[in-house]
Design a protein around this motif. Structure first.
Motif, short mmCIF file in Angstrom:
data_model
loop_
_atom_site.label_atom_id
_atom_site.label_comp_id
_atom_site.label_asym_id
_atom_site.label_seq_id
_atom_site.Cartn_x
_atom_site.Cartn_y
_atom_site.Cartn_z
N LEU A 13 71.75 60.94 -33.45
CA LEU A 13 72.75 61.61 -34.28
C LEU A 13 74.15 61.11 -33.91
CD1 LEU A 13 72.49 63.71 -36.46
CD2 LEU A 13 72.77 65.48 -34.75
N ALA A 14 74.40 61.02 -32.62
CA ALA A 14 75.69 60.50 -32.16
C ALA A 14 75.90 59.08 -32.66
CB ALA A 14 75.77 60.55 -30.64
N ALA A 15 74.83 58.26 -32.60
CA ALA A 15 74.93 56.86 -33.03
C ALA A 15 75.25 56.76 -34.51
CB ALA A 15 73.64 56.12 -32.71
N ASP A 54 65.32 49.08 -25.33
CA ASP A 54 65.29 48.67 -23.92
C ASP A 54 66.63 48.77 -23.20
OD1 ASP A 54 62.57 47.97 -23.67
OD2 ASP A 54 62.97 46.20 -24.91
N ILE A 55 67.69 49.09 -23.94
CA ILE A 55 68.98 49.08 -23.27
C ILE A 55 69.54 50.49 -23.19
CG2 ILE A 55 69.58 46.71 -23.81
CD1 ILE A 55 71.15 47.76 -26.18
N ALA A 56 70.50 50.67 -22.30
CA ALA A 56 71.11 51.99 -22.11
C ALA A 56 71.75 52.46 -23.41
CB ALA A 56 72.14 51.92 -21.00
N VAL A 57 71.74 53.78 -23.59
CA VAL A 57 72.29 54.37 -24.80
C VAL A 57 73.72 53.91 -25.04
CG1 VAL A 57 72.90 56.55 -25.90
CG2 VAL A 57 70.80 56.38 -24.58
N GLN A 58 74.50 53.85 -23.96
CA GLN A 58 75.91 53.50 -24.18
C GLN A 58 76.09 52.04 -24.62
OE1 GLN A 58 77.60 54.67 -20.55
NE2 GLN A 58 76.65 53.05 -19.33
N GLU A 59 75.12 51.19 -24.26
CA GLU A 59 75.19 49.81 -24.74
C GLU A 59 74.96 49.77 -26.25
OE1 GLU A 59 76.21 47.38 -23.04
OE2 GLU A 59 75.97 48.06 -20.97
N SER A 60 74.01 50.59 -26.72
CA SER A 60 73.80 50.70 -28.16
C SER A 60 75.07 51.19 -28.86
CB SER A 60 72.68 51.70 -28.48
OG SER A 60 71.42 51.12 -28.33
N PHE A 61 75.70 52.19 -28.25
CA PHE A 61 76.93 52.74 -28.84
C PHE A 61 78.00 51.65 -28.92
CE2 PHE A 61 76.38 57.52 -27.67
CZ PHE A 61 75.25 57.56 -28.46
N ARG A 62 78.11 50.90 -27.83
CA ARG A 62 79.12 49.85 -27.77
C ARG A 62 78.90 48.80 -28.85
NH1 ARG A 62 81.06 46.46 -22.46
NH2 ARG A 62 81.47 44.72 -23.85
N LEU A 63 77.62 48.46 -29.03
CA LEU A 63 77.28 47.47 -30.06
C LEU A 63 77.62 48.03 -31.45
CD1 LEU A 63 75.99 44.87 -31.04
CD2 LEU A 63 73.76 45.91 -30.76
#
Ligand SMILES: Nc1ncnc2c1ncn2[C@@H]1O[C@H](COP(=O)(O)OP(=O)(O)O)[C@@H](O)[C@H]1O
Ligand SMILES: [Mg+2]
Lengths: 263, 338
Positions: free
Chosen positions: B168-170, B113-122
């Motif tokens: 893949l980036a994650a 449910d959250i933006a991709v960049q928020e996942s990355f940040r986490l």
């Protein structure tokens, strides 16, 4: 520590994305509180007080109980159940964090969101409409906040137990639903525990549920006085620690099944 | 060179429980339950060295995912030894998982449910990646995978190809020395597949990332891996260079003739009776394929005889495809050596 704060933040953002769902929630809670207010007004009739609580204390007890519920209540039991069924928990094993701690943080993010966007505005509305007595005493507020943090911990640990039980039960939707009813009844949310018959009070004295709602509400309404406040907080602290044991045991068994049977 | 993965006699058995019938059966199930044992991975041994890109192939149910789960610490082996990055994946789980990256093609690891960049940040916080390293490394990853414009979208709004590139980036946020990919290209269109392959090649060259890739799409393997490990019913049936697999199995060549007028099998067989040829009919009476040994005299002999006797519209010499080789191997059940 950073990762936990980040998780709380993320959950907060997720809730914010769906915030419109909550406006109706405030209304429903207010209606609930109103219904109880009229019910209790009728029961009190002309009486000054029942079981040591005045009608104003009673209204405050109900209002605070529901608003505190917004903070300690969360859906992580159901979330864990879904993640187990979908096999997501196995994948969580490749993350360098303890799964349950992360779940607890998500619950906390949810709780903080509701406290700010739900309980606070809800409380303002309710205290405009009904005779709710917000204490002027700073100490009461401090004890109350400590107490609802324990409420959160106890309720969340019970949620963890209900969620993990999915590993061992084919379908635990029923269990989760039953657990909610039990908590609403035995925590003192609907009726202060002092109104229950003596034998029931004795039984509930040995259960963790009163620490979820009865104790913080009694602290807030100043129904607890002096040493009773500390006894209440102590009771909550003991359960917060004791519940770690079954959570740990059940999770260890679940993990064993997970890594041996693949969930 | 050091072994990044060292697997000895690795074995995984699953118990599958069955229920007895009737009330009496249900009651008995409470005490003892019937079960059968399924051996998903059957005493496999192999090692992988730093910087290798290895293709782990096999049909559905061969045991690929189960192997990956044991290598990543999700499942415990029933028996055998696993050492990955110098650690036992189970004994030191939290330390171990920081040294690997994992992508499961059929399972999202991003928060829906959250933006991709928020996942990355986490994930950056979870893996404790310093800002400096994150900036440099992720800028490169984001550019190569071309996901810059996707970063502020929630994962649930991405297409499969877009999501896969983000996954893949994650998996690479902490720049792990070892990457496991389980069916990373499943269901993707060709352009996305190409992009992902290019990307994998690049990180392998740039960082020396060791990559173990399971797939049943052989074109992935052909594009990326020099070495393949082939699995069938939980056993390794081939482990070696892809090239060798081709050479040993594709000993023959196929010559495809397109005639101007219809040809018959007997006629062709008589024409080429001096050579060892297997004739097969193509899409019509006009198209025939001759399978022969890769021997110059045979090839030119067959072509000479046929072209002398019949009018030809087209002629092709085909290599046998890897796909066909693998199919042959499965049909024969074991790998021929030498
Ligand atoms: N958790 C499990 N319980 C029982 N059997 C399983 C489990 N996981 C996999 N299997 C069985 O093990 C075999 C190998 O499965 P898998 O490793 O997923 O194959 P692949 O990834 O190569 O398609 C299959 O026959 C599958 O049914
Ligand atoms: Mg698989």
């Amino acid at each position: 520590m950073g990762k936990y704060l980040e998780m709380i933040r993320i959950r907060f953002l997720m809730m914010l994305a769906y915030r419109t769902n909550y406006y109706s929630g405030i209304l429903i809670y207010s209606i609930n509180i109103g219904a109880y207010y009229f019910l209790w007004s009728a029961i009190y009739g002309g009486k000054e007080n029942i079981q040591g609580l005045s009608i104003t204390q009673m209204t405050t007890y109900i209002a605070v109980g529901w608003m505190a519920r917004a903070f300690y209540f969360n859906n992580i039991d159901r979330e864990i159940a879904i993640e187990i069924k979908e096999g997501k928990v196995a994948v969580e094993m490749i993350r360098p964090y303890p799964y349950l701690n992360m779940k607890m943080m998500q619950g906390l993010g949810e709780g903080i969101f509701r406290l700010l966007f739900f309980s606070v505005p809800g409380m303002v509305i309710v205290s405009l409409v009904f005779p709710v007595d917000l204490s002027a005493n700073a100490e009461t507020w401090i004890y109350f906040f400590i107490s609802i943090i324990f409420s959160f911990i106890i309720n969340t640990q019970i949620n963890l137990l209900a969620g993990i039980a999915t590993f061992f039960l084919f379908n635990n939707d029923g269990l989760i639903r039953a657990k909610r009813v039990v908590i609403d009844l035995f925590s003192g949310l609907i009726l202060p525990l002092s109104f229950y018959p003596m034998w029931a009070q004795n039984v509930m004295g040995y259960l963790p549920f009163q620490g979820i709602s009865y104790i913080p509400s009694m602290i807030f309404t100043e129904g607890f006085k002096g040493s009773q406040v500390f006894e209440g907080l102590f009771n909550q602290a003991v359960w917060s620690v004791l519940l770690i044991i079954p959570v740990y045991v059940l999770w260890t068994l679940a993990k064993r099944q997970l890594v041996v049977q693949g969930g | 060179m050091q072994n990044i993965i060292d697997v000895q006699k690795l074995r995984k058995e699953f118990k599958s429980f069955s229920s007895r019938s009737g009330l009496k059966g249900a009651f008995r199930d409470l005490f003892t339950r019937n079960y059968t044992i399924k051996t998903a991975v059957d005493d496999i041994s192999f090692t992988i060295k730093k910087g290798e890109m290895v293709g782990y192939i096999g049909e559905n149910g061969a045991g690929k995912s189960t192997s990956i789960k044991m290598l990543t610490g999700i499942l415990t082996p029933t028996d055998g030894k696993v050492v990955v990055n110098g650690m036992n994946p189970h004994k030191e789980r939290e330390k171990f998982v920081k040294t690997i990256g994992v992508v499961f093609g059929q399972r999202s690891q991003l928060w829906w449910d959250i933006a991709v960049q928020e996942s990355f940040r986490l994930l950056k916080k979870i893996y404790n990646v310093p800002d400096q390293q994150y900036e440099v490394h992720m800028k490169d990853v984001i550019e190569t995978l071309d996901i810059g414009p996707l970063l502020d979208k929630p994962v649930r709004k991405l297409s499969l190809g877009q999501r896969m590139r983000c996954e893949l980036a994650a998996a690479l946020i902490h720049n792990p020395p070892l990457l496991f990919l389980d069916e990373p290209t499943i269901g993707l269109d060709v352009l996305v597949k190409l992009k992902i392959r290019e990307f994998l090649k690049r990180i392998n060259e740039k960082y020396g990332t060791t990559i173990l890739l399971t797939t049943h799409d052989l074109s992935d393997i052909e594009a990326l891996c020099e070495r393949v490990v082939m699995l069938d019913e939980g056993k390794i049936i081939y482990d070696g260079p892809l090239k060798e697999l081709r050479e040993n199995w594709a000993e023959g060549k196929q010559i495809q003739f397109q005639f101007s007028e219809a040809a018959a099998l007997e006629e062709l067989q008589i024409l080429t009776k001096e050579h060892l040829v297997v004739w097969e009919k193509g899409e019509s009476d006009l198209i025939w394929v001759a399978s022969v040994d890769s021997d110059e005299t045979v090839i030119s002999g067959v072509i000479g005889k046929v072209t002398a006797a019949k009018k030809i519209a087209d002629l092709k010499i085909l290599e046998i495809s890897t796909e066909e080789i693998i199919r042959n191997i499965y049909v024969e059940g074991a790998v021929r050596h030498g």
